[in-house]
Design an enzyme around this catalytic site. Structure first.
Site, PDB file in Angstrom:
ATOM      1  CB  THR A 472      -0.897   0.005   1.242  1.00 40.54           C
ATOM      2  OG1 THR A 472      -0.061  -0.288   2.356  1.00 40.54           O
ATOM      3  CG2 THR A 472      -1.962  -1.058   1.147  1.00 40.54           C
ATOM      4  CB  ALA A 514      -2.204   5.813   6.538  1.00 47.38           C
ATOM      5  N   GLY A 710      -7.373   7.308   6.020  1.00 48.31           N
ATOM      6  CA  GLY A 710      -7.047   6.012   5.412  1.00 48.31           C
ATOM      7  C   GLY A 710      -7.775   5.833   4.095  1.00 48.31           C
ATOM      8  CD  GLU A 713     -10.336  -2.023   4.313  1.00 48.68           C
ATOM      9  OE1 GLU A 713     -10.081  -1.175   5.190  1.00 48.68           O
ATOM     10  OE2 GLU A 713     -10.626  -3.192   4.583  1.00 48.68           O
TER      11      GLU A 713
HETATM   12 MO1  MOS Z   1      -8.540  -5.639   5.278  1.00 51.04          MO
HETATM   13  S1  MOS Z   1     -10.076  -6.925   4.780  1.00 51.04           S
HETATM   14  O1  MOS Z   1      -8.993  -5.018   6.751  1.00 51.04           O
HETATM   15  O2  MOS Z   1      -7.171  -6.582   5.285  1.00 51.04           O
END
Ligand code: MOS
Length: 744
Positions: A472, A514, A710, A713
């Site tokens: 990431t 992060a 963050g 997601e």
């Molecule tokens: Mo993520 S599903 O919190 O690795």
């Protein structure tokens, strides 16, 4: 001293990029200790039953084979179920690899073959024969739905909240209604790097375990507990992780089996999973959501009723937060949610990138689009009309919500206002063009985290925390944070991650790294600065000017202006003058750091607005996503380059969710049968359109110490719905199943 803001927020390229592209970055299966054995796992082809006999004589004849380990000859491991609980805390009875002869799921490990070469181990694994007594099983989701239940023991924030208003009565009275069952197929995490472990027995009998995981300290704790060892006998390392998406949140069976066999044979052991075996331990649960929405004729939402079910195994209760997102995000006086899990005889479903929200937000945002059309309203206008400035479900203020800005800026960049309302009304030759949009919401979480900062005689600043960079950009943003907090050039900072011996850090996940590790590094560097200054103030050898409070540490040099002109002192000289070899500080960031986070009852979320263009060929029933734009409100963006990559990656994944990814169960044997990339489709380059990412300005100093929310997601949430909604706009056809297969 002054802190000059120069690093956070810059589009810095990955500091680990060169190591990765030149192969110097070593992954879990790349450690190659002397005398290492290769372990290949044999998996059960049945879903439920008991092992009667294991025929391993032929396997033992294969040249190079050292051992075939099964539940019958394994060394001692912890007996009790609770010793196998991992950090994720999934309620139920955890799976214990090779514990006994009982089979709980298709794909369950029944043996590990150890050999001098990988080829020998694989060949031998293919000739291990196992006789089973077969017991009845159910792997059919529809059947499992009849057994749905809410686990009694569960994480409290996963229990649907109390209803507001009277949703059923309001629905009955609503002038405009939509109602339907929405469905998401089960998906499997397929990061580039497959799960793997290299377990090394050190001379003193301790273990060094290189594992592909999102949490080295969680795996360390798991191994210590499951193998009845003390924590200081196990060191887990994962400096590089080739993606995970949640598949590395829990200890995978390869790490247990590699370490157990290493203990048994007193030799290093590597166990790698094949791509097919990636379909034997974790998946995003299959889900249904029954959604009923009621509105008045002017498009004001009056009622939201959301009932969701996801599947889990028979032995663990994996639950997801799928039903509440829309109830949080939309103003609606009457709303209620219900959630259950449905058990089937499979391995346990698991968190996968934006668990709960990727499912719940996308399915609900498809229904919201239907409702907008039922009210004859533009889908963007409908969402703005029903916009909530608070967490409407819990009636709580938010630390920030710049979703209105995200919708406005996204719409403008996309050109949304040129869209025609009527489905099927935009064409280019024989292709139908559709424009769709959706919004996204995900938690902005923060977890207590520690970090260490150390200044050495070499003039370098060394940062350490047990965080995992799963691809990431964590190395990079932590270096940026350290550079800014300490006043150091980026190229004089070393970041060490992925080692259970480093300062405590929670498992990487939930988009919290992060915010959390960033805050810890920030504090550790500020603390180290103070230590340095105090040390110089006390030092008899240091020049008097460094003791003034006008002194600046910038670019890794102490300097100031005096009557005689500018003066400076290098950091190694500063250490030498004071008689130190190195200086070190360790700090823990926790909620309440600025007295705000724990005291203010505010909810914290990240938001987004996603816009999509598809082109549908009505004769071939093909869908091409030709444009995707994601406008994200995620607080402070540490690094717009790596952050945009996160959003783009999630949009690729969500394109898979919308159009491709689907694990297909063969109910007769209880196995996901398309366990390979020939048959489990993920988007390839040709499927990926131009993608735009924009970050809207969102200042939020309450959400986390650095104002970071963050971004790992949020890109999943809403994107699949935007694609589905664009397909409706192109074709006039509603699809309530993901993935969408027009014509199928
Ligand atoms: Mo993520 S599903 O919190 O690795």
């Amino acid at each position: 001293m002054n802190v000059i803001s120069t690093h956070i927020g810059q589009p810095v390229s990955r500091i680990d990029g060169v190591a990765k592209v030149t192969g110097q970055a070593k992954y879990a299966a790349e450690a190659h200790p002397p005398g290492m054995l290769y372990g290949v796992v044999v998996n059960s082809p049945i879903a439920r039953g008991r092992i009667e006999t294991i025929h391993d004589a032929e396997a033992r004849q294969v040249p190079g084979v050292i051992e075939v380990m099964t539940h019958l000859n394994r060394p001692h491991a912890a007996l009790f179920e609770k010793s196998y609980m991992d950090g994720l805390g999934v309620p139920g009875v955890p799976y214990r690899p090779l514990h006994d002869g009982e089979i709980h799921f298709n794909g369950q490990p029944v043996a590990v073959v150890l050999a001098e070469t990988f080829e020998a181990a694989r060949e031998a694994a293919m000739v291990v024969r196992v006789d089973y007594e077969r017991w009845p099983h159910n792997a059919d989701f529809e059947v499992a739905l009849h057994q749905k239940y809410m686990p009694s023991k569960t994480r409290s924030n996963y229990v649907p909240p109390k209803p507001r208003g009277d949703a059923a009565a309001a629905y009955a009275l609503s002038a405009v209604k939509i109602e339907g069952r929405y469905h998401l197929a089960p998906e499997h995490h397929n990061p580039m790097e497959m799960h793997a472990t290299t377990a090394i027995v050190e001379d003193d009998g301790t273990f060094t375990v290189w594992d592909k995981t999102q949490g080295p300290q969680a795996v360390q704790a798991y191994l210590a507990s499951a193998l009845s060892l003390s924590k200081d006998q196990v060191r887990v390392r994962n400096p590089y992780v080739g993606g995970a998406f949640g598949s590395g949140l829990r200890a995978v069976y390869n790490v247990f089996l590699a370490t157990l066999t290493a203990e048994m044979l007193k030799r290093a052991v590597r166990v790698t999973l094949t791509r097919s075996q990636m379909f034997t331990h974790a998946f995003r649960p299959e889900a249904v959501m029954d959604i009923a929405l009621g509105a008045s004729r002017d498009g004001t939402l009056q009622s939201m009723i959301v009932k969701g079910v996801t599947d889990t195994s028979r032995f663990e209760h994996n639950i997801e937060n799928i039903v509440i997102w829309g109830l949080i995000n939309y103003k609606c006086p009457n709303a209620t949610a219900d959630y259950k899990v449905a058990p089937r005889d499979t391995y346990t479903s698991s968190d996968m990138r934006a668990p709960g929200a990727a499912t719940g937000v996308n399915l609900l945002e498809m229904a919201i689009d239907e409702m907008a059309y039922a009210c004859s309203m533009d889908p963007l206008a409908f969402r703005l009309h029903n916009y909530s400035d608070i967490d409407a479900m819990h009636d709580m203020p938010l630390t920030s919500k710049a979703l209105r800005d995200a919708m406005a800026q996204g719409a403008q960049h996309f050109g949304w206002h040129d869209r025609s309302m009527m489905p099927g009304s935009m064409r280019d030759g024989r292709e139908l063009i559709g424009w769709g949009m959706a919004t996204g919401i995900w938690d902005a979480m923060f977890s207590p985290t520690s970090a260490r900062a150390r200044l050495g005689q070499d003039g370098r600043l060394h940062i350490a925390t047990a965080a995992s960079d799963i691809g990431t950009g964590t190395y990079t943003i932590l270096a940026q944070t350290a550079a800014e907090a300490f006043g150091m050039p980026l190229d004089r900072i070393d970041v060490e991650l992925g080692d259970s011996t480093l300062p405590e850090c929670p498992t990487e996940g939930g988009s919290w790294t992060a915010a959390s590790a960033g805050a810890a590094v920030w504090l550790a560097c500020l603390s180290l600065r103070r230590k340095l200054i105090d040390m110089l103030a006390r030092s008899e050898n240091a020049p008097p000017w460094v003791k003034q409070d006008t002194v600046t540490l910038e670019g890794g040099i102490l300097h100031d202006m005096t009557e005689n002109g500018p003066v400076s002192l290098s950091l190694p000289d500063a250490l030498s003058l004071a008689g130190y070899d190195a200086l070190e500080a360790e700090e823990t960031a926790k909620p309440g750091l600025r007295g705000k986070i724990s005291q203010m009852r505010k909810a914290r979320f990240t938001h987004s607005a996603v816009f999509c263009e598809v082109r549908v060929d009505p004769e071939l029933d093909t869908v091409r996503v030709t444009r995707l734009l994601n406008a994200v409100a995620a607080g402070r963006i540490m690094n717009p380059k790596t952050a945009a990559s996160q959003i783009r990656g999630a949009m690729v994944m969500a394109t898979g969710m919308a159009l491709h990814e689907e694990s297909l169960m063969d109910e007769r044997v209880g196995r996901f049968m398309n366990h390979n990339f020939a048959e489990y489709h993920i988007p390839a380059h040709a499927d990926i359109p131009d993608m735009d990412v924009l970050f809207v300005n969102e200042h939020d100093d309450e959400v986390s110490p650095l104002g970071v929310k963050g971004i790992g997601e949020i890109g999943m949430c809403g994107t699949a719905a935007a694609i589905a909604n664009a397909i409706f706009h192109a074709t006039g056809r509603r699809y309530r199943n993901l993935p969408i297969m027009p014509g199928a």
